[in-house]
Design an enzyme around this catalytic site. Structure first.
Site, short mmCIF file in Angstrom:
data_model
loop_
_atom_site.label_atom_id
_atom_site.label_comp_id
_atom_site.label_asym_id
_atom_site.label_seq_id
_atom_site.Cartn_x
_atom_site.Cartn_y
_atom_site.Cartn_z
N GLN A 28 0.83 -1.22 0.00
CA GLN A 28 0.00 0.00 0.00
C GLN A 28 0.86 1.26 0.00
OE1 GLN A 28 -3.05 0.80 -0.47
NE2 GLN A 28 -4.01 -1.22 -0.48
N SER A 29 2.00 1.22 -0.66
CA SER A 29 2.92 2.36 -0.66
C SER A 29 2.31 3.63 -1.25
CB SER A 29 4.17 1.98 -1.46
OG SER A 29 4.95 3.12 -1.75
N ASN A 30 2.35 4.70 -0.47
CA ASN A 30 1.90 6.01 -0.98
C ASN A 30 2.90 6.53 -2.00
OD1 ASN A 30 -0.40 6.36 0.79
ND2 ASN A 30 1.09 6.61 2.44
N ALA B 211 4.78 4.70 -4.06
CA ALA B 211 4.62 3.99 -5.33
C ALA B 211 3.41 4.55 -6.09
CB ALA B 211 4.44 2.49 -5.07
#
Ligand SMILES: *Cc1c(COP(=O)(O)O)cnc(C)c1O
Length: 342
Positions: free
Chosen positions: A79-81, A83
Site C-alpha cells: 500500500q505504498s503512498n 509507489a
C-alpha cells in the site's frame, strides 16, 4: 520567499504539487495541550497526488527526464503512498512505470484496494516481491533496470520513498514555505518552533533538517519513526544529509548527533499495522479538528506526539508544526478494523 541570507542551490524541478500548502491552526488540541499547534497540510499537495512524496518527485522526475528516461522504477510496501504517487506522476508525464511491491505471498497478491487500485488504474506494472527479496531491493531494482535496458528502454530508478539527496530537496522547499507561513503568525518573527512528522524512509526528515539550516529557521526537527528504530534512522537520515551536503556543496555545519532527532517507541505492532490506540487517536483528531490522519504514518506520529505531550507538555516548546504528510488512501483498506470504533 528567500530570506536573502543565502541562495539555495535548488536542482531543476517539475511543477507537480499544489504548493504552497496551507498552515492551519489546531484550535481544540492547542487548547487541550496549552501550546500553539499548527498543521502544515501537505496532504493537500493534490487529490490523487496527496502527500509528501510528490514534493520529492518534483525533483526526482525532473532528474529522470533530464536523463531522458522513458520508464520509472521504484519500490515499496503493497500500500505504498510513494509507489502510488510515482505511478500517477509518471502517467501524467507520459512515462511507463514499474513498481516492485512487497507482499507475504507473491502468488496471492493483496486485493485491488486503496493505493493499489490507483496504481492499477494508471497502468503501473506491478512486480510482487517476497519480504526476503525486498530486503535486497537495491539489487532487485538494478536487475529490473537491466531487463528494461535490454528491451530498449531507458529506465530511471527512484529508491524507496524517493529518499535520497535529490528527493530531499522537496522538503527544503517545504521549509521555505513554512518560513513564510511562520513569519506571518502573530508574535516574534523568530519564535522557536518544533517541526514534528512521521519518519518512514528518512527523506522527509533529511530534507527538513537541511531546509531549516539553509533557511536559518529557528526550528527543531523531530521525526517519529513508524518502522525500524532510532539507530537505523540516525544512519539513514545522516547518510542522506551528508550526501546532499557533498553532492551540492552545501555550506552548512551538520552533526548527526546534534541535528537528527528521532523519537522512537511508536512503531506499535509493526510497520503498516495500527492498533486500537492509534485508531482511536485518528478518530479523536477527525472529530475535534476535522483532520483525517492515516493509519500507517501520520496517525502513529500524531499519537506519538500526543503521548509525549501528555507526559510533558513542555517537551516540544510552546509552538509545534505537525506536517501532515498524507496517506489518506491507506485508511480505506482498514475499514473493517476501524468499524468497531465508530
Ligand atoms: C512516506 C510517508 C511518510 C514518511 O516519509 P519518508 O520521507 O519516507 O520518511 C510519512 N507520511 C506518509 C503519509 C508517507 O506516505
Amino acid at each position: 520567499m528567500n530570506t536573502g541570507k543565502r541562495e539555495i542551490p535548488y536542482p531543476v524541478r517539475l511543477d507537480l504539487a499544489r504548493t504552497p500548502t496551507p498552515l492551519e491552526p489546531l484550535s481544540r488540541l492547542s487548547e487541550k495541550f496549552g501550546i500553539d499547534m499548527h498543521v502544515k497540510r501537505d496532504d493537500l499537495t493534490g487529490t490523487d497526488l496527496t502527500g509528501n512524496k510528490i514534493r520529492k518527485l518534483e525533483f526526482l522526475l525532473a532528474d529522470g527526464l533530464a536523463n531522458r528516461c522513458d520508464t520509472v522504477i521504484t519500490c515499496g510496501a503493497a500500500q505504498s503512498n510513494h509507489a502510488r504517487a510515482t505511478a500517477i506522476a509518471a502517467a501524467r508525464l507520459g512515462l511507463g512505470v514499474r513498481l516492485l511491491l512487497r507482499t507475504r505471498d507473491p502468488a496471492n497478491p493483496p486485493p485491488i484496494a486503496g493505493n493499489i487500485l490507483l496504481d492499477r488504474l494508471v497502468g503501473a506494472e506491478i512486480v510482487w516481491l517476497t519480504f526476503e527479496e525486498y530486503g535486497r531491493r537495491a539489487e532487485m531494482l538494478g536487475a529490473e533496470a537491466e531487463s528494461l535496458r535490454n528491451s530498449g528502454k531507458t529506465p530511471y530508478i527512484i529508491p524507496e520513498g524517493g529518499s535520497n539527496a535529490m528527493g530531499a530537496w522537496g522538503y527544503v522547499r517545504a521549509v521555505e514555505e513554512l518560513a513564510f507561513d511562520l513569519s506571518i503568525l502573530p508574535g516574534a518573527k523568530d519564535h522557536p518552533t518544533t517541526i514534528i512528522h512521521a519518519t518512514g524512509s528518512g527523506g522527509t526528515t533529511a530534507g527538513l533538517i537541511l531546509g531549516v539550516k539553509l533557511l536559518g529557521l529557528n526550528a527543531r526537527v523531530v521525526g517519529i519513526n513508524v518502522c525500524n528504530d532510532r539507530n537505523y534512522f540516525l544512519q539513514v537520515v545522516g547518510d542522506i544529509c551528508q550526501t546532499a551536503i557533498d553532492t551540492y556543496q552545501l555550506d552548512l555545519a551538520f552533526s548527526r548527533e546534534r541535528d537528527i532527532e528521532i523519537v522512537d517507541g511508536y512503531v506499535g505492532s509493526g510497520y503498516g499495522k495500527a492498533g486500537s490506540k492509534e485508531l482511536s487517536l485518528i478518530r479523536e483528531v477527525a472529530r475535534s479538528e476535522g483532520i483525517i490522519l492515516d493509519p500507517v504514518y501520520t496517525g502513529k506520529a500524531f499519537y506519538g506526539m500526543s503521548q509525549e505531550l501528555e507526559r510533558n507538555p513542555e517537551v516540544f516548546g510552546d509552538r509545534i508544526v505537525f506536517i501532515h504528510t498524507g496517506g489518506l488512501f491507506g485508511l480505506f483498506p482498514m475499514a473493517e478494523q476501524m468499524a468497531p470504533l465508530l
